[in-house]
Scaffold this active site. Structure first.
Site, PDB file in Angstrom:
ATOM      1  N   ASP A  29      32.177 112.386  67.739  1.00  0.00           N
ATOM      2  CA  ASP A  29      32.676 113.704  68.176  1.00  0.00           C
ATOM      3  C   ASP A  29      31.743 114.842  67.777  1.00  0.00           C
ATOM      4  OD1 ASP A  29      35.143 112.355  68.962  1.00  0.00           O
ATOM      5  OD2 ASP A  29      35.652 112.357  66.828  1.00  0.00           O
ATOM      6  N   LYS A  36      27.515 115.180  71.289  1.00  0.00           N
ATOM      7  CA  LYS A  36      26.340 114.547  71.886  1.00  0.00           C
ATOM      8  C   LYS A  36      26.234 114.810  73.377  1.00  0.00           C
ATOM      9  CE  LYS A  36      27.821 110.630  70.308  1.00  0.00           C
ATOM     10  NZ  LYS A  36      28.910 111.165  69.478  1.00  0.00           N
ATOM     11  N   GLY A  81      34.576 109.389  74.498  1.00  0.00           N
ATOM     12  CA  GLY A  81      34.364 110.396  75.517  1.00  0.00           C
ATOM     13  C   GLY A  81      33.286 111.393  75.151  1.00  0.00           C
ATOM     14  N   HIS A  82      32.488 111.772  76.130  1.00  0.00           N
ATOM     15  CA  HIS A  82      31.519 112.850  75.968  1.00  0.00           C
ATOM     16  C   HIS A  82      32.021 114.044  76.760  1.00  0.00           C
ATOM     17  CE1 HIS A  82      27.799 110.226  74.811  1.00  0.00           C
ATOM     18  NE2 HIS A  82      28.711 110.304  73.875  1.00  0.00           N
ATOM     19  N   GLN A 103      30.024 107.499  69.947  1.00  0.00           N
ATOM     20  CA  GLN A 103      30.572 107.535  68.576  1.00  0.00           C
ATOM     21  C   GLN A 103      29.545 108.097  67.589  1.00  0.00           C
ATOM     22  OE1 GLN A 103      31.067 103.893  69.864  1.00  0.00           O
ATOM     23  NE2 GLN A 103      33.267 103.759  69.916  1.00  0.00           N
TER      24      GLN A 103
END
Length: 423
Positions: free
Chosen positions: A13, A16, A40-41, A224
């Site tokens: 988180d 990125k 998730g990004h 991650q």
């Protein structure tokens, strides 16, 4: 020819997706090397928030090719929904997105296994997102898994049935009550497989090898964070893949000596989702403020993140393991308004003061030692240059650079791609 690598240095988180999006215009290929659809990004630009689960963050740039590498695990149902969500942006998915045949598939029964396993642990739960990722990696290392390339084989459904039957027997072993309709889940799965077959499958290691020979520039994208690495993270409260730099080599088939820059992303503070040790977690007002101002909720899971002060012991560890060459600090704007900031510079561990990450960082073994800094009041979100940043923030950055011995080259002061300051 350039092969650079971008990864998170904390418990995920870190932001990125935004940095990949900012950097993408410099690269011909963006390649995701590990993880599953729990990671998730989040990207934000033109007033729209985008959440990607499996698709690389370069998908919004028309000139980049996006590759899902062999180290990724793919849930076809989630993946197709993700593609459908991008249709309104007129992205040519079918020419811009390529999938490694060696990437493993998450089956419906993998998700059921995940739920049964977690339910059986009671209070010892590790905080799984229940997406079936752990069981899929277990099948991969146990040499039972089904891969994207198997979809092209005549006996694909037989292979599926064999593994799904095995999973159902394993679910019975856990002896817990979970409700499901497998026939319904399987219909959804096979419908998604039909759609998945419309995409281009590649032998990604060969594709990337040829791209390097042709002088193409490649950015390897992790999911991650380093402290969730299955080997070097806070085991067992980790993910099921290698989130560190080495994972880019095994997850894409790129040789270690081809990697040039390693971009390490970290927040100006620290967050963690789910269970596991977190030495600098703040249970008082500061932690609540970070969560509220930083909107610290998972982009895919929606889970609230635990928040605390920056941990330089853990950050230095991640920098060393990954061979980081440049740092990028996210969410500096969230710390605006604090009278005093704290940074953990060492641990009290078994009666000693140490500055490295020990084997066990559970609270009974580790007490953080803090250095305090004067905070700043300025709103950073509209600033454009490093010179405009408050002196207190520059002092904060200088201290971090001196401690970790790696330059901070980007400071993020907001979620939009424009709110990014190069140093």
């Amino acid at each position: 020819m350039t092969v650079d690598l971008l990864l998170g240095l904390q418990w995920g988180d870190e932001g990125k997706g935004k940095i990949v999006d900012v950097l993408t215009s410099k690269y011909d290929i963006i390649a995701r090397f590990q993880g599953g659809p729990n990671a998730g990004h989040t990207l934000e630009f033109d007033g729209i928030k985008h959440v990607l689960r499996t698709i690389p963050s370069g998908i919004f740039h028309k000139n980049s090719i996006n590759i899902i590498g062999n180290g990724v695990v793919i849930d076809p149902v989630v993946f197709i929904k993700e593609i459908e969500g991008l249709e309104k942006f007129n992205i040519d998915i079918y020419s811009k997105l390529l999938i490694s045949r060696k990437a493993h598939l998450i089956l419906p029964t993998h998700r059921l296994l995940d739920a049964a396993s977690e339910a059986s642990k009671g209070k010892a739960k590790i905080g799984s997102t229940l997406k079936g990722i752990g069981p899929t990696y277990m099948d991969k290392t146990g040499r039972n898994g089904i891969r994207v390339g198997d979809i092209e084989l005549a006996d694909f459904e037989e292979r599926y049935r064999h593994l799904a039957n095995k999973h159902e027997e394993m679910i019975k072993f856990y002896d817990v009550s979970i409700q499901y309709n497998l026939a319904e889940l399987e219909k959804e799965f096979f419908d998604a497989i039909k759609e998945l077959k419309k995409l281009t499958f590649i032998d990604s290691e060969e594709y990337l090898h040829q791209a390097q020979k042709e002088g193409k520039s490649i950015l390897c994208e992790g999911a991650q964070g380093s402290l969730l690495d299955v080997d070097f993270g806070t085991y067992p409260f980790v993910t099921s893949s290698n989130t560190t730099a080495a994972g880019a080599c095994t997850g894409l088939g790129i040789a270690p000596n081809k990697i040039k820059e390693v971009f390490g992303i970290f927040k100006a503070y620290t967050t963690r989702v789910g269970s596991g040790p977190f030495p600098t977690e703040d249970f008082a007002e500061a932690g609540d403020t970070m969560a509220r101002v930083g909107n610290e909720f998972g982009s895919v899971t929606g889970r609230q993140r635990r928040c605390g002060w920056l941990d330089l012991v853990a950050l230095k560890y991640a920098i060393r393991v990954n061979g980081v060459t440049q740092l990028m600090m996210m969410k500096g704007d969230v710390l605006s308004g604090f009278e005093t900031l704290k940074v953990c510079t060492s641990y009290q561990y078994k009666g000693q003061n140490i500055d490295h990450l020990p084997y066990n960082i559970e609270p009974e073994n580790v007490t953080p030692v803090y250095t305090e800094f004067k905070g700043w009041k300025a709103d950073l979100t509209g600033l454009n240059t490093y010179e405009q940043l408050p002196k207190e923030l520059k002092d904060y950055i200088d201290f971090i650079e001196k401690e970790v011995e790696v330059p901070i080259t980007i400071v993020s002061v907001g979620p939009d791609r424009k709110q990014t300051i190069s140093k």
